[in-house]
Enzyme design. Structure first.
Site, PDB file in Angstrom:
ATOM      1  N   TYR A 156       0.828  -1.204   0.000  1.00  9.16           N
ATOM      2  CA  TYR A 156       0.000   0.000   0.000  1.00  9.16           C
ATOM      3  C   TYR A 156       0.866   1.259   0.000  1.00  9.16           C
ATOM      4  O   TYR A 156       0.681   2.157  -0.833  1.00  9.16           O
ATOM      5  CB  TYR A 156      -0.923  -0.012   1.213  1.00  9.16           C
ATOM      6  CG  TYR A 156      -1.874   1.159   1.279  1.00  9.16           C
ATOM      7  CD1 TYR A 156      -3.005   1.203   0.477  1.00  9.16           C
ATOM      8  CD2 TYR A 156      -1.639   2.221   2.149  1.00  9.16           C
ATOM      9  CE1 TYR A 156      -3.876   2.277   0.533  1.00  9.16           C
ATOM     10  CE2 TYR A 156      -2.508   3.299   2.214  1.00  9.16           C
ATOM     11  CZ  TYR A 156      -3.621   3.320   1.406  1.00  9.16           C
ATOM     12  OH  TYR A 156      -4.480   4.399   1.468  1.00  9.16           O
ATOM     13  N   LYS A 160       1.321   4.131  -3.042  1.00  8.44           N
ATOM     14  CA  LYS A 160       0.949   5.534  -2.861  1.00  8.44           C
ATOM     15  C   LYS A 160       2.151   6.461  -3.063  1.00  8.44           C
ATOM     16  O   LYS A 160       1.995   7.585  -3.569  1.00  8.44           O
ATOM     17  CB  LYS A 160       0.341   5.739  -1.476  1.00  8.44           C
ATOM     18  CG  LYS A 160      -0.988   5.010  -1.274  1.00  8.44           C
ATOM     19  CD  LYS A 160      -2.059   5.473  -2.263  1.00  8.44           C
ATOM     20  CE  LYS A 160      -3.422   4.898  -1.921  1.00  8.44           C
ATOM     21  NZ  LYS A 160      -4.485   5.394  -2.828  1.00  8.44           N
TER      22      LYS A 160
END
Length: 262
Positions: A156, A160
């Site tokens: 994750y 990002k």
């Protein structure tokens, strides 16, 4: 003077069936836009569409943003229905919370496929339509996990962080054709998903690290996205803005400071 519906601007929001994406869609509706909500969750999308009950201004499109063919078909449908695209918000995202050694390659690819590939594909598909109507604005929804490493977020956080750099790449090229591209990095936000995955201990950890000592709201995130897509931000391009209550600015010592103040 009332703007005819067929001339009103159009915003496309991925992951728009719930949470932050839905709040962003509602912001655009409240500010005179027609809205296309893209989501992979067909059931939730259908319920959201029924609740909004505004077929003149809302188009719900079922789509997996990691699939190039589905993305192009979705954008073609939006362009055929509304005739233009003025704003794109790449909000669709997934997460896997596991230690590095326990994260499978399939999980890694699933997260990057949605969070990074999705923003690449949707931008690539929407940009030609935006250019035809004079340009517009794109906002990529990154995360504080793309600015600061956190536990259990190898896929994750990496997706990002990459999305923030993708924003700069897009801004440099697309700025030349009248499309501004920026990103926001939300901190923890009060959503149904957060309530499911953030334990009491995790919430306490966040409070200990956020100067404002609370989670954000979906409306607070939506208003920043709206600003970046508005004429008020007409010279803002290639930037990221942390909407995180000061989390990215904070080091150690907040709990001690608060105890002294008390």
């Amino acid at each position: 003077m009332t703007v005819p519906i067929e001339s009103s601007p159009v915003a496309v929001i991925t992951g728009g069936a719930r949470g932050i994406g839905l709040a962003i869609g509602q912001w655009f509706l409240a500010h005179g836009h027609r809205v296309a909500l893209i989501d992979i969750d067909a059931d939730t999308l259908a319920k959201t569409d029924a609740a909004l009950n505004d077929p003149q201004h809302v188009l719900a499109v079922h789509c997996d943003v990691s699939n190039p063919q589905q993305v192009q078909a979705a954008v073609d449908q939006i362009a055929a229905t509304f005739g233009r695209i003025d704003a794109l918000v790449n909000n669709a995202g997934v997460a896997v919370f596991k230690p590095i050694a326990e994260t499978s390659f399939e999980e890694w690819r699933h997260v990057l496929g949605t969070n990074l590939d999705g923003a690449f594909l949707c931008t690539q598909a929407c940009a030609p339509v935006m250019i035809k109507s004079g340009g517009g604005s794109i906002v990529n929804i990154a995360s504080i996990s793309g600015l600061r490493a956190s536990t259990l977020r190898v896929a994750y956080g990496t997706s990002k962080a990459a999305l923030i750099h993708l924003t700069k790449q897009q801004a440099v090229e697309l700025g030349n054709v009248g499309i501004r591209v920026n990103a926001i990095a939300p901190g923890p936000v009060e959503t149904e998903m957060a309530k499911l995955v953030h334990s009491v201990a995790i919430r306490s950890d966040y409070y200990d690290a956020i100067p404002l000592n609370r989670y954000g709201t979906t409306d607070e995130i939506a208003s920043v996205v709206g600003f970046l897509c508005s004429p008020a931000a007409s010279y803002v391009n290639g930037q990221f803005l942390a909407v995180d209550g000061g989390f990215d600015s904070a080091g150690v010592g907040l709990p001690t400071l608060r105890s002294r103040a008390a």
